[in-house]
Design a protein around this motif. Structure first.
Motif, PDB file in Angstrom:
ATOM      1  N   GLN A 102      -7.498   0.539  -6.018  1.00 47.08           N
ATOM      2  CA  GLN A 102      -8.402   1.444  -5.300  1.00 47.08           C
ATOM      3  C   GLN A 102      -7.628   2.227  -4.247  1.00 47.08           C
ATOM      4  O   GLN A 102      -7.239   1.682  -3.218  1.00 47.08           O
ATOM      5  CB  GLN A 102      -9.536   0.657  -4.643  1.00 47.08           C
ATOM      6  CG  GLN A 102     -10.452  -0.035  -5.633  1.00 47.08           C
ATOM      7  CD  GLN A 102     -11.207   0.944  -6.511  1.00 47.08           C
ATOM      8  OE1 GLN A 102     -12.082   1.664  -6.047  1.00 47.08           O
ATOM      9  NE2 GLN A 102     -10.872   0.958  -7.793  1.00 47.08           N
ATOM     10  N   ARG A 130      -7.444  -1.722   4.235  1.00 48.34           N
ATOM     11  CA  ARG A 130      -6.815  -1.580   2.919  1.00 48.34           C
ATOM     12  C   ARG A 130      -5.928  -2.748   2.511  1.00 48.34           C
ATOM     13  O   ARG A 130      -5.343  -2.731   1.425  1.00 48.34           O
ATOM     14  CB  ARG A 130      -5.990  -0.297   2.886  1.00 48.34           C
ATOM     15  CG  ARG A 130      -6.814   0.975   3.053  1.00 48.34           C
ATOM     16  CD  ARG A 130      -5.923   2.209   3.113  1.00 48.34           C
ATOM     17  NE  ARG A 130      -5.041   2.203   4.272  1.00 48.34           N
ATOM     18  CZ  ARG A 130      -3.744   2.457   4.232  1.00 48.34           C
ATOM     19  NH1 ARG A 130      -3.154   2.747   3.084  1.00 48.34           N
ATOM     20  NH2 ARG A 130      -3.016   2.435   5.346  1.00 48.34           N
ATOM     21  N   LYS A 173      -9.980  -4.708  -4.310  1.00 45.33           N
ATOM     22  CA  LYS A 173      -9.179  -3.648  -3.698  1.00 45.33           C
ATOM     23  C   LYS A 173      -8.049  -3.178  -4.608  1.00 45.33           C
ATOM     24  O   LYS A 173      -7.468  -2.118  -4.380  1.00 45.33           O
ATOM     25  CB  LYS A 173      -8.580  -4.130  -2.378  1.00 45.33           C
ATOM     26  CG  LYS A 173      -9.614  -4.442  -1.299  1.00 45.33           C
ATOM     27  CD  LYS A 173      -8.917  -4.844  -0.010  1.00 45.33           C
ATOM     28  CE  LYS A 173      -9.901  -5.189   1.088  1.00 45.33           C
ATOM     29  NZ  LYS A 173      -9.226  -5.530   2.352  1.00 45.33           N
ATOM     30  N   LEU A 211      -4.200  -5.716   0.864  1.00 42.79           N
ATOM     31  CA  LEU A 211      -4.365  -6.293  -0.465  1.00 42.79           C
ATOM     32  C   LEU A 211      -4.211  -7.806  -0.474  1.00 42.79           C
ATOM     33  O   LEU A 211      -4.403  -8.436  -1.514  1.00 42.79           O
ATOM     34  CB  LEU A 211      -3.330  -5.674  -1.423  1.00 42.79           C
ATOM     35  CG  LEU A 211      -3.489  -4.167  -1.666  1.00 42.79           C
ATOM     36  CD1 LEU A 211      -2.236  -3.603  -2.323  1.00 42.79           C
ATOM     37  CD2 LEU A 211      -4.707  -3.881  -2.508  1.00 42.79           C
ATOM     38  N   ARG A 270       0.818  -1.215   0.000  1.00 39.58           N
ATOM     39  CA  ARG A 270       0.000   0.000   0.000  1.00 39.58           C
ATOM     40  C   ARG A 270       0.854   1.267   0.000  1.00 39.58           C
ATOM     41  O   ARG A 270       0.350   2.352  -0.290  1.00 39.58           O
ATOM     42  CB  ARG A 270      -0.923   0.037   1.221  1.00 39.58           C
ATOM     43  CG  ARG A 270      -2.030  -0.975   1.267  1.00 39.58           C
ATOM     44  CD  ARG A 270      -3.073  -0.918   0.217  1.00 39.58           C
ATOM     45  NE  ARG A 270      -3.697   0.316  -0.113  1.00 39.58           N
ATOM     46  CZ  ARG A 270      -4.899   0.395  -0.704  1.00 39.58           C
ATOM     47  NH1 ARG A 270      -5.587  -0.713  -0.959  1.00 39.58           N
ATOM     48  NH2 ARG A 270      -5.412   1.540  -1.038  1.00 39.58           N
TER      49      ARG A 270
END
Length: 1008
Positions: free
Chosen positions: A862, A874, A859, A876, A505
């Protein structure tokens, strides 16, 4: 040959798209296929587009499949890759490879298409045709709701040459081009054969032969103003094309660019003023643009500027194998938006601006709302998520009504420019993130892994507990955590969370808040966990362990040993357990209640802690029946002397005094802390809080960028008002003055940090108290008394099981490593317990899935501006769905394939679609290069012989020519053999169920 791209014939492209969409509901790997609102229209150039964004001239607009993938993501405006007189292999040989580096701000050293001009023309025609077809076939929008915008360069003479001139004329009218005619006939055949269900013969006949009626003029740095104007005028007057002139950020001037980038933390980006003096100047640009606007108005055409080109900078840290490279992305946005502001103000908002320069999810709404469109992107879709990021643009722009351009809102742009400088989104962290790669080489198959787990010293099952928390199961999350983590409250508060540093992320917004979620799980589930009956532990026959020291390593040892059935007693010479966390970490960093909860957790399985008892030898303990001894004595010895003259206070002495006797401290007004690690930050922040202290300075011989302290620790010290005195080496303290040598940064040392070099100058600092925090040391007295062998640094020599030179005596934590982290102490404790009791602490690994694949795939791509959610949703799930190499490849040359019987998807590399840009290697979590290391499908023997990749060429049916494990052989993969079985299944799956990937024109898949 891996760096040669082989254009795919239209028939095969169409088959690929239709087959893949039917099979997976994806288009060239893009799963988030956008269905547009056909009621929304943005008029431009006498046409309309349904969305105002798309890919910029660059890697994402070079091949037909790139353009088709971008359309699937919602793009309607396509700025095609630049063509010029130099092309094909002649140009490709001039482009060093790899040529793209997009970790944060982007860099590249490629500039125009590596295809021939004719090949580029045909790629654009094929993409144009397929986009029109799938718009209707898949109900994605109005087939005529797109615009292809040519990009040509770099001088008028080259543009007038036959091949570029032919390119432009054919893009204006392609009706007589043989590839256009082939597209028509092949598409009609697909309609007649019912391969296409919703597209009619009339639809095919209506596909316009006018591919483009607009152009973006792209010139090289240093192009004279007269040449730029002549090209634009030629496009307007001779070719009758709506025209944008691409401008360079050098229009801002060297001083502004240097000052802005320095102020945002990009001071390491190297460039001088030569491009600023040789490129187009503001005084020449404004009247030129006014004249060109007048010409366009007379001709009834549109004119504007494209802002901006990439920014030329020097290669200084081996980012790319070239001397100069072009910067893009996040660091370019503040420069580009300032140029938008200046030009909009100059032209009262009436000059049309096509925008590219760090546009992304976070700013595209503001740009379009201000009347700055179309917007093209490159850097953001070269990052993880890739083309999937485009669908989010569609979502974020959904509230903007379709309308024609009127003018740019100068006040809105001014506000956006101000936010760019002040918001922090476009600032570089004080310290760059460490490498996100794991040390392992990239395997040929089965490569998905979670870098957070792999980089964690205890290999905590992070995706699993994040998923449990996201699903509202804190007890399950806590159970997963404590399987491997004996100190969840301490690590949930103080852990340096290297896991988050390596989180994928970081390439989206920022790393997951893993540590905070761990603490949330602990706070939520601790009482329940502690109140439940203990799981009975198998008794470790004949084992009784004495742990010396009740700091983090000793407590964790007690936890794991007692859980494994070993009778365990911890001896601590201080009044309370907790070690350095208890006695030296300030209260503002961690509360005592958290330490106490972890102490109780470590006693849950029967371990006893005896405080106030110092162990100086082991003889009595042996008489008491102890069989194994764990030395966890920490690193409490003070720092080595730093000053040549004058006295300083030791960091640990200071921190202990602060925590348990701060009223007795009298530091004076001016305090200087020597050091740059996390302990130095604690000392400085604690000193700020002391009565009577006015100023706290932290002295370090390098800059903040090269300090060993974590970014978070640095930031908190700065927020507390600590003054950082960089590039100073302390020499002596006398009469309240600290004398320091002024340093400068030289060449990098073996650690990669630039060496400090003495300049010979001196700087004086007021200093009533100097505190030294340059690394605590191990007190070797106990080791020496036990005749334990020590290394040259006074640390105990241990084997892989952490056993010292004395049998049954183990060393763990800071007492064996020197100052380190709590989580490393826990890792030592677990390994030691495994050695003593033969236990393993991975009971939940098989059940710790990070979530189902469909949820995780949603996800991908995004981004979010909301980063404060707890638990953090969040994740992944990289160990379940990685595929980052497929995301970031602009050419779609890496493909994830499900293989029956194999746990994870396998990555297939398409040799004929790869130009070795290297982008997949940048983001692969392994220390490897997918374009070199993954199983490769070749389309010809020539390409296979020109490559060293392990891979295969399909010969006939299921017979393949295979290079694997150093040998080349012919194999029938339909038959079981000595071939590695997962590899055989993989190749067979490709042949039987993904035939559209095979050599263009080969096999039944070519029959539409």
């Amino acid at each position: 040959m891996s760096d040669i791209m082989r254009p795919i014939p239209f028939r095969d492209l169409l088959d690929w798209v239709l087959t893949e969409y039917k099979k997976n509901r994806s288009i060239f790997g893009v799963r988030k296929v956008v269905q547009r609102d056909e009621e929304k229209r943005f008029p431009i150039f006498g046409q309309t587009i349904e969305t105002v964004y798309g890919p910029a001239a660059g890697p994402n607009t070079q091949l037909a499949q790139n353009l088709i993938a971008a359309y699937a993501g919602g793009s309607s405006w396509f700025e095609l890759k630049t063509v010029q007189k130099m092309d094909g292999r002649e140009l490709a040989k001039c482009v060093p490879k790899p040529c793209i580096e997009m970790r944060d701000e982007g860099y590249n050293c490629e500039w125009s298409t590596e295809l021939t001009v004719e090949e580029a023309l045909h790629e654009y025609i094929k993409a144009w045709f397929i986009i029109h077809i799938i718009a209707k076939e898949f109900d994605l929008g109005d087939p005529d709701g797109i615009v292809f915008n040519m990009s040509v360069g770099y001088d008028l003479d080259g543009i007038r040459q036959p091949k570029v001139n032919h390119f432009i004329d054919t893009m204006i009218d392609a009706s007589k081009d043989e590839v256009f005619q082939d597209c028509v006939e092949t598409s009609l055949e697909a309609v007649r054969s019912k391969r296409l269900h919703h597209v009619t013969i009339r639809d095919i006949r209506r596909i316009p032969s006018r591919i483009s009626d607009s152009v973006t003029e792209s010139t090289l740095h240093g192009c004279p103003p007269a040449e730029i104007e002549a090209i634009a005028s030629y496009m307007l007057k001779t070719k009758k094309l709506n025209t944008f002139v691409k401008c360079n950020p050098t229009l801002l001037g060297y001083e502004y660019a240097r000052r802005t980038l320095d102020g945002l933390g990009f001071d390491y980006i190297a460039f001088d003023d030569h491009h600023f003096t040789t490129d187009l100047q503001w005084k020449d640009a404004v009247p030129m643009l006014e004249r060109l606007q007048g010409e366009a108005d007379e001709l009834g055409l549109s004119f504007g500027v494209k802002l901006t080109n990439t920014f030329p900078v020097d290669v200084k840290a081996h980012e790319l194998p070239s001397e100069e490279m072009y910067m893009s992305g996040r660091a370019l946005f503040p420069l580009t938006i300032e140029l938008v502001r200046r030009l909009s103000e100059q032209f009262n908002g009436k000059l049309r601006i096509s925008y590219c320069g760090g546009a992304d999810y976070f700013n595209i709404h503001d740009l379009v709302s201000a009347g700055v469109w179309p917007v093209t992107v490159a850097s953001t879709i070269l990052k993880p998520g890739g083309y999937e990021r485009l669908s989010q643009f569609y979502e974020v722009l959904s509230d903007i009504p379709g309308k024609a351009f009127t003018k740019v809102d100068v006040s809105a742009v001014t506000k956006l420019e101000k936010r760019a400088l002040e918001s922090g989104r476009y600032s570089k962290p004080v310290k760059p993130l460490p490498s996100m790669k794991v040390e392992d080489s990239l395997p040929l198959m089965n490569c998905f892994l979670a870098p957070c787990t792999t980089s964690c010293p205890i290999h905590q099952d992070i995706p699993a507990y994040l998923q449990a928390m996201e699903e509202g199961r804190p007890y399950d999350a806590f159970r997963i955590i404590v399987e491997k983590n004996a100190l969840p409250f301490i690590t949930g508060t103080l852990c340096p969370h290297t896991c988050a540093d390596r989180c994928m992320r970081n390439h989206y917004e920022e790393g997951l808040h893993i540590r905070e979620v761990k603490l949330q799980a602990a706070e939520s589930a601790y009482d329940t966990y502690m109140s439940e009956p203990k799981r009975p532990a198998p008794k470790a026959s004949g084992k009784k362990a004495a742990v010396i020291g009740a700091g983090p390593a000793g407590l964790a040892s007690a936890f794991f040993l007692s859980r494994a059935g070993v009778e365990t007693v911890v001896f601590e010479k201080r009044p309370e357990a907790g070690g350095i966390v208890k006695y030296a970490i300030p209260h503002f960093r961690i509360e005592d209640r958290k330490i106490e909860k972890d102490v109780k957790l470590c006693q849950r399985f029967g371990a006893r802690i005896i405080t106030g008892k110092e162990i100086t030898d082991l003889e009595q303990l042996k008489k008491d029946g102890f069989t194994d001894f764990v030395l966890a004595t920490g690193a409490w010895k003070g720092s080595a002397p730093v000053l040549k003259e004058g006295k300083s206070m030791d960091a640990l002495d200071f921190l202990t005094a602060v925590k348990y006797g701060q009223d007795s401290l009298n530091l004076g007004k001016d305090v200087v802390v020597i050091g740059g690690g996390n302990t130095a930050m604690d000392v400085a922040r604690a000193a700020v809080r002391q009565r009577g202290v006015r100023t706290v300075r932290l002295v370090y011989r390098r800059t903040k960028r090269y300090m060993p302290a974590d970014e978070e620790e640095l930031r908190m010290a700065l927020e507390d008002g600590v003054i950082f005195e960089e590039l100073l080496a302390p020499v002596s303290l006398k009469d309240g003055t600290l004398v320091c040598s002024v340093m400068k940064l030289g060449e990098p040392d073996e650690s990669g940090r630039r060496r400090p070099v003495d300049t010979g100058e001196k700087k004086l600092l007021p200093a009533d108290t100097v505190i030294t925090a340059v690394g605590e040391r191990i007190d070797a007295a106990l080791y020496e008394k036990l005749s334990v062998k020590l290394d040259e640094k006074g640390r105990p020599v241990v084997d892989e099981q952490l056993q010292t030179s004395r049998p049954h005596i183990y060393a763990v934590g800071d007492g064996r490593r020197g100052p380190a982290t709590v989580v490393k102490a826990i890792a030592d404790a677990a390994r030691c317990a495994q050695a003593i009791a033969g236990a393993h602490f991975d009971r939940y690994e098989e059940e710790n899935a990070a979530g189902d694949e469909a949820t995780l795939l949603r996800k991908k791509g995004q981004l979010t501006a909301e980063l404060s959610q707890q638990p953090d949703p969040r994740c992944l799930g990289c160990a379940t769905v990685c595929e980052v190499c497929t995301d970031v490849c602009p050419n779609r040359a890496n493909i994830a394939i499900k293989v029956p019987g194999l746990k994870m998807d396998q990555i297939l590399h398409m040799d004929g679609m790869c130009n070795e840009c290297g982008n997949c290697a940048v983001f692969c979590p392994y220390s490897g290069r997918p374009y070199k290391d993954k199983l490769t499908l070749f389309w010809s023997k020539e390409d296979m012989d020109s490559s060293e990749n392990q891979g295969f060429l399909v010969l006939k049916g299921t017979n393949v020519r295979l290079r694997f494990a150093g040998t080349v052989q012919e194999v029938d993969v339909a038959e079981k053999s000595d071939l590695y079985e997962p590899l055989r299944k993989f190749i067979l799956e490709v042949i039987q169920h993904h035939s559209y990937l095979l050599a263009p024109g080969a096999g039944e898949h070519a029959e539409l």
